[in-house]
Design a protein around this motif. Structure first.
Motif, mmCIF file in Angstrom:
data_model
loop_
_atom_site.group_PDB
_atom_site.id
_atom_site.type_symbol
_atom_site.label_atom_id
_atom_site.label_comp_id
_atom_site.label_asym_id
_atom_site.label_seq_id
_atom_site.Cartn_x
_atom_site.Cartn_y
_atom_site.Cartn_z
ATOM 1 N N LYS A 71 0.794 -1.235 0.000
ATOM 2 C CA LYS A 71 0.000 0.000 0.000
ATOM 3 C C LYS A 71 0.828 1.289 0.000
ATOM 4 O O LYS A 71 0.372 2.307 -0.506
ATOM 5 N N ALA A 135 -6.153 2.821 10.500
ATOM 6 C CA ALA A 135 -6.530 3.936 11.387
ATOM 7 C C ALA A 135 -6.271 5.281 10.708
ATOM 8 O O ALA A 135 -7.068 6.222 10.848
ATOM 9 N N ILE A 199 -6.417 -6.349 16.169
ATOM 10 C CA ILE A 199 -6.822 -7.236 17.273
ATOM 11 C C ILE A 199 -8.149 -7.928 16.933
ATOM 12 O O ILE A 199 -9.122 -7.268 16.582
ATOM 13 N N ILE A 226 -12.316 -5.076 11.600
ATOM 14 C CA ILE A 226 -12.043 -6.505 11.338
ATOM 15 C C ILE A 226 -13.249 -7.125 10.633
ATOM 16 O O ILE A 226 -14.375 -7.046 11.152
HETATM 17 P P1 NDP Z 1 -1.056 -2.091 10.748
HETATM 18 O O1 NDP Z 1 -0.154 -3.250 10.968
HETATM 19 O O2 NDP Z 1 -0.587 -0.913 9.962
HETATM 20 O O3 NDP Z 1 -1.513 -1.520 12.203
HETATM 21 C C1 NDP Z 1 -1.917 -2.368 13.224
HETATM 22 C C2 NDP Z 1 -2.443 -1.549 14.392
HETATM 23 O O4 NDP Z 1 -2.918 -2.475 15.401
HETATM 24 C C3 NDP Z 1 -1.387 -0.686 15.080
HETATM 25 O O5 NDP Z 1 -2.001 0.469 15.587
HETATM 26 C C4 NDP Z 1 -0.918 -1.589 16.232
HETATM 27 O O6 NDP Z 1 -0.405 -0.868 17.318
HETATM 28 C C5 NDP Z 1 -2.237 -2.227 16.627
HETATM 29 N N1 NDP Z 1 -2.061 -3.492 17.331
HETATM 30 C C6 NDP Z 1 -1.792 -4.704 16.782
HETATM 31 N N2 NDP Z 1 -1.735 -5.643 17.738
HETATM 32 C C7 NDP Z 1 -1.956 -5.009 18.921
HETATM 33 C C8 NDP Z 1 -2.024 -5.438 20.277
HETATM 34 N N3 NDP Z 1 -1.847 -6.715 20.623
HETATM 35 N N4 NDP Z 1 -2.300 -4.513 21.246
HETATM 36 C C9 NDP Z 1 -2.487 -3.216 20.911
HETATM 37 N N5 NDP Z 1 -2.426 -2.744 19.644
HETATM 38 C C10 NDP Z 1 -2.168 -3.632 18.659
HETATM 39 O O7 NDP Z 1 -2.367 -2.707 10.138
HETATM 40 P P2 NDP Z 1 -3.515 -1.929 9.310
HETATM 41 O O8 NDP Z 1 -3.779 -0.636 10.002
HETATM 42 O O9 NDP Z 1 -3.207 -1.886 7.868
HETATM 43 O O10 NDP Z 1 -4.768 -2.912 9.469
HETATM 44 C C11 NDP Z 1 -5.410 -3.085 10.754
HETATM 45 C C12 NDP Z 1 -6.620 -3.968 10.542
HETATM 46 O O11 NDP Z 1 -7.595 -3.287 9.768
HETATM 47 C C13 NDP Z 1 -6.300 -5.255 9.770
HETATM 48 O O12 NDP Z 1 -6.391 -6.333 10.661
HETATM 49 C C14 NDP Z 1 -7.343 -5.382 8.709
HETATM 50 O O13 NDP Z 1 -8.068 -6.577 8.860
HETATM 51 C C15 NDP Z 1 -8.286 -4.213 8.985
HETATM 52 N N6 NDP Z 1 -8.668 -3.593 7.701
HETATM 53 C C16 NDP Z 1 -9.970 -3.808 7.297
HETATM 54 C C17 NDP Z 1 -10.399 -3.317 6.095
HETATM 55 C C18 NDP Z 1 -11.815 -3.590 5.682
HETATM 56 O O14 NDP Z 1 -12.136 -3.296 4.527
HETATM 57 N N7 NDP Z 1 -12.674 -4.086 6.570
HETATM 58 C C19 NDP Z 1 -9.515 -2.526 5.194
HETATM 59 C C20 NDP Z 1 -8.179 -2.355 5.730
HETATM 60 C C21 NDP Z 1 -7.795 -2.892 6.938
HETATM 61 P P3 NDP Z 1 1.169 -0.420 17.380
HETATM 62 O O15 NDP Z 1 1.307 0.775 16.487
HETATM 63 O O16 NDP Z 1 1.390 -0.102 18.818
HETATM 64 O O17 NDP Z 1 1.954 -1.619 16.901
#
Ligand code: NDP
Length: 283
Positions: A71, A135, A199, A226
């Protein structure tokens, strides 16, 4: 007639078309509207991304989607970005306009379109968990849709503060950061709560947000990005608290519908796309 091609470059899943939810959803729309289009999923390794985009140009594709991990990296192979894609710094949809390949981001726009069916974000106080790509996309589009205040709660401060800074500098919303290291209570004046972290994503469906669910009030709208599974722990907990909820299928369907609109100019029937996903996810 040879159809134009609409393809998806993905690095995150390689599976037969019949089992790929995005392919099933997009092709359901094409079938329903009698459109002579194909949506093909190609697994592309990061080191082959430049060649894949060159191939898309050479073959005259109308456009394509990109998923993680492409992306951000795909941007340097494109000719320009749409306004919110430039703000977000990531694209999921590439559109051929004349000879140019332009990057757009329909993730956040799709989320807001789904959200508007439940509540208008204008003037609302919004709490967002996460500061990753999803986000960023969701918060920018919620801000551009008129959200008054946006709190970004994230584990990592650097990424969280970066999103807050982006929102405060480039959108009319007032943004603040919450360092999320322990169980959090959602402030009572919050209108909309959004999980934009990973999550709860399959197969880690037992994972829960570190959140006091008793702080969710019936007046709040609770959304989860999700989509697999659609009925996450957060969605079930919010429903039990009497909140209105929005699952991740709404975002997935609408980001796809907006992409088809960019590529073809056609407004597709989103209920047909949602139905295709519901059959896969048994939702
Ligand atoms: P990224 O990897 O860029 O970001 C993940 C985020 O989740 C970060 O803020 C990370 O925090 C946080 N995180 C992950 N694990 C934990 C944990 N155990 N505790 C606290 N915070 C946590 O992923 P994306 O933003 O690209 O995607 C996130 C989700 O959005 C994906 O799972 C995807 O399924 C969903 N999504 C859904 C779409 C839809 O069309 N429905 C489209 C795009 C995405 P930190 O920064 O602290 O690591």
């Amino acid at each position: 007639m040879v159809p134009d091609f609409l393809l998806s470059l993905t690095g995150s899943f390689a599976m037969p078309a019949a089992e790929n939810p995005t392919v099933a959803m997009m092709e359901a729309a094409y079938r329903h509207h009698g459109l002579p289009w194909l949506y093909i999923n190609c697994e592309v390794a990061p080191e082959n991304l430049a060649d894949a985009v060159r191939g898309a140009r050479a073959m005259g594709w109308r456009g394509f989607n990109c998923s993680i991990p492409h992306k951000v990296d795909v941007i340097r192979h494109l000719d320009g970005l749409g306004k919110s894609a430039a703000l977000i710094g990531a694209v999921n949809t590439i559109v051929r306009r004349g000879d140019l390949l332009i990057g757009e981001n329909t993730d956040g726009k799709g989320f807001v379109q789904a959200m508007k069916e439940v509540i208008d974000p204008a003037g609302k106080h919004v709490w967002i968990f996460g500061a990753g790509g999803a986000a960023r996309a969701v918060s920018v589009e919620m801000a551009l849709a008129g959200a008054a205040k946006i709190t970004i709660a994230n584990r990592g401060a650097e990424r969280g503060l970066e999103v807050v800074d982006l929102l405060n500098r480039h959108t009319p919303a007032k943004a603040a950061f919450h360092a999320w290291h322990s169980e959090v209570s959602i402030p009572a004046e919050t209108d909309i709560v959004i999980n934009a972290t990973s999550i709860g994503l399959y197969p880690h469906t037992e994972q829960r947000l570190n959140l006091d669910v008793a702080s969710l009030r019936p007046e709040m709208v609770v959304a989860d990005g999700i989509h697999n599974p659609p009925r996450t722990h957060l969605i079930r907990a919010a429903e039990a608290r009497g909140c209105r909820v929005l699952d991740g299928l709404g975002m997935l369907v609408n980001q796809g519908a907006i992409a088809i609109k960019y590529w073809t100019g056609i407004d597709v029937e989103v209920s047909v796309m949602r139905q295709a996903l519901s059959e896969i996810f048994d939702a």
